[in-house]
Write a protein that holds these residues in place. Structure first.
Motif, short mmCIF file in Angstrom:
data_model
loop_
_atom_site.label_atom_id
_atom_site.label_comp_id
_atom_site.label_asym_id
_atom_site.label_seq_id
_atom_site.Cartn_x
_atom_site.Cartn_y
_atom_site.Cartn_z
N MET A 392 41.91 72.97 69.16
CA MET A 392 42.42 74.30 69.49
C MET A 392 42.63 74.52 70.98
O MET A 392 42.97 75.63 71.40
N SER A 393 42.45 73.49 71.79
CA SER A 393 42.46 73.66 73.23
C SER A 393 43.77 74.18 73.79
O SER A 393 43.80 75.16 74.54
N LEU A 394 44.87 73.52 73.46
CA LEU A 394 46.15 73.92 74.04
C LEU A 394 46.57 75.30 73.57
O LEU A 394 47.07 76.11 74.36
N GLY A 395 46.36 75.59 72.29
CA GLY A 395 46.70 76.91 71.79
C GLY A 395 45.87 77.99 72.46
O GLY A 395 46.38 79.07 72.82
N THR A 396 44.57 77.71 72.64
CA THR A 396 43.71 78.68 73.31
C THR A 396 44.16 78.90 74.75
O THR A 396 44.24 80.03 75.23
N GLY A 397 44.47 77.82 75.44
CA GLY A 397 44.95 77.94 76.81
C GLY A 397 46.20 78.78 76.91
O GLY A 397 46.34 79.61 77.82
N MET A 398 47.13 78.58 75.98
CA MET A 398 48.37 79.33 76.01
C MET A 398 48.14 80.82 75.76
O MET A 398 48.64 81.68 76.50
N VAL A 399 47.37 81.16 74.71
CA VAL A 399 47.20 82.59 74.39
C VAL A 399 46.35 83.30 75.43
O VAL A 399 46.58 84.49 75.71
N VAL A 400 45.38 82.62 76.03
CA VAL A 400 44.60 83.26 77.09
C VAL A 400 45.48 83.52 78.31
O VAL A 400 45.41 84.59 78.92
N ALA A 401 46.33 82.56 78.64
CA ALA A 401 47.28 82.78 79.74
C ALA A 401 48.18 83.97 79.44
O ALA A 401 48.46 84.79 80.33
N GLU A 402 48.62 84.08 78.20
CA GLU A 402 49.48 85.21 77.82
C GLU A 402 48.73 86.53 77.91
O GLU A 402 49.27 87.54 78.40
N MET A 403 47.48 86.56 77.47
CA MET A 403 46.69 87.79 77.54
C MET A 403 46.45 88.20 79.00
O MET A 403 46.57 89.38 79.35
N VAL A 404 46.10 87.24 79.82
CA VAL A 404 45.84 87.53 81.23
C VAL A 404 47.07 88.12 81.91
O VAL A 404 46.97 89.02 82.75
N GLU A 405 48.22 87.64 81.54
CA GLU A 405 49.47 88.11 82.14
C GLU A 405 50.05 89.34 81.44
O GLU A 405 51.10 89.84 81.84
N GLY A 406 49.38 89.79 80.39
CA GLY A 406 49.85 90.98 79.69
C GLY A 406 51.06 90.76 78.81
O GLY A 406 51.79 91.71 78.49
N ARG A 407 51.28 89.53 78.39
CA ARG A 407 52.42 89.21 77.53
C ARG A 407 52.01 89.17 76.07
O ARG A 407 50.82 89.12 75.74
N LYS A 408 52.98 89.17 75.20
CA LYS A 408 52.72 89.05 73.76
C LYS A 408 52.15 87.68 73.48
O LYS A 408 52.67 86.66 73.96
#
Length: 418
Positions: A392-408
């Motif tokens: 789940m590493s890459l998926g987690t990294g992507m969604v956390v980056a999206e949350m931090v930036e305020g994106r969907k």
């Protein structure tokens, strides 16, 4: 805006990687790692097994996203050569003891393969390195939804990419406190270098806690007055890295690496043919030792990895302070002898790592707050993935980056909050 990520394991490094690939200025990203050795726990010593649909409903969306990202990144960056990305069959084995099959290897052995559906039996892709024995082979996945990597090598790739983009690495260093502005927003974080004792502040307006099994401790140290608790604990497990004269199998299209390794990790390889997934993941039981072994044959390194023997080993302050249990290692060696054959392998590495787990069995991926309750503004948590942290590493990294930036976000995370 400055983003600080505490924990430079595979989750933290994946988050930094996807942030650096987006609109966030890479020089404003800071990775903090307290260990003097990078990837010294599960990020470097886990099996590296990837699955697409072996997850509970709460984490299924994240699991699918991450598997697809692993496949995409490997295709774009020659992952087979750089970190051993390979399609892999997944197989269960009902072990025969005294002429009778161990039927309930899933329930009694507590194997994570219980989450997958069986699709076939007696497939031709049965592991060639497995000693002849009685038992019932059961193909869980033929390689369409399972794969393998060397997690240490993937971590090295992600970190190298982060550095090339300008991400700041603070290691070995420890975050000791945070400062907020008068409006309550984060402004800075205090860092102490653990090798020079130098102390300094860096800007911090967004904070991600991805410290693996140490995440709960980090949160309590930075927010001692918070009423919030991060329910992440440690599940320790030993492993062996083996070589067998029967792996990899003779194949003119597959040229294994020269065998040169660093800390049991491969250097160099050739191209992998796509016609047949040669790697195998074997989930079985060992009724003699009463646990559920997991074995993985890797390419291009030619290693066989065995693990599954877990125990209540105390979490050290640093992963480099781990103490390997000789009895656990002997148990794994005994299992290897029964499954591969006595004298049919050499041990290249003995290891102990600490996986972050939660009581619910799913990771925490989201802001540091509970619904309808106070939390810590500007703080996100990404930990507790259990045996699925690499997958789940890459998926987690992507969604956390999206949350931090305020994106969907790219996955459904409704069931993964605090």
């Amino acid at each position: 805006m400055a983003t600080v990520i505490i924990g430079a394991g595979i989750i933290g490094t994946s988050t930094a990687y996807y942030l650096s690939q987006s609109d966030t200025l890479a020089s404003s990203i800071h990775l903090i790692e307290s260990s003097p050795q990078l990837f010294a726990s599960a990020s470097g010593y886990a099996a590296g097994f990837l699955a697409r649909d072996w997850f509970s409903p709460a984490s299924a969306s994240l699991g699918r996203l991450s598997f697809d990202l692993h496949k995409r990144l490997a295709k774009e960056q020659n992952g087979y050569e750089k970190w051993g990305y390979s399609r892999s069959t997944a197989t269960s084995l009902a072990v025969t003891i005294g002429g009778e099959e161990e039927e309930d290897w899933v329930g009694e052995g507590r194997s994570r393969a219980r989450a997958a559906k069986r699709i076939a039996e007696n497939d031709d892709t049965w592991p060639v390195w497995l000693a002849p024995r009685h038992g019932r082979p059961d193909i869980i996945d033929n390689g369409d939804g399972t794969a393998q990597i060397d997690p240490y090598e993937l971590c090295q790739f992600l970190l190298s990419e982060c550095k090339s983009q300008g991400v700041n690495i603070h290691q070995p260093a420890k975050a000791t406190s945070v400062t907020r502005d008068s409006d309550g927003s984060l402004s800075s974080i205090h860092i102490k270098s653990t090798d020079t004792s130098a102390e300094y502040d860096i800007p911090c307006t967004r904070l991600v806690l991805a410290a693996g099994a140490w995440t709960s401790q980090v949160f309590q140290a930075l927010f001692p007055s918070s009423k919030l608790r991060v329910p992440v604990s440690s599940l320790a497990g030993h492993s062996l890295l083996l070589r067998s004269p029967h792996w990899p199998p003779p194949n003119p299209d597959i040229i294994p690496s020269s065998g040169n390794t660093t800390n049991g990790h491969a250097n160099g390889s050739k191209e992998l043919p796509s016609s047949q997934p040669p790697c195998h993941a074997l989930f079985t039981s060992d009724p003699i030792a009463s646990y559920a072994p997991e074995l993985f044959s890797r390419l291009p390194s030619g290693h066989i990895y065995i693990a599954g023997f877990n125990g209540p080993y105390p979490l050290p302050d640093l992963p480099t302070e781990r103490v390997i249990d000789p009895e656990a290692i002997e148990t794994l060696k005994g299992t290897a002898e029964r499954l591969l054959g006595k004298g049919e392998f050499e041990v290249e590495r003995e290891a102990l790592c600490f996986r972050p787990v939660t009581g619910r069995g799913v990771p925490i991926v989201g802001p540091a707050r509970k619904e309808g309750a106070d939390g810590e503004e500007g703080v996100w948590i990404a930990a507790g993935h259990g045996p699925w942290g690499i997958s789940m590493s890459l998926g987690t990294g992507m969604v956390v980056a999206e949350m931090v930036e305020g994106r969907k976000v790219s996955a459904d995370l409704k069931g993964l909050g605090l």
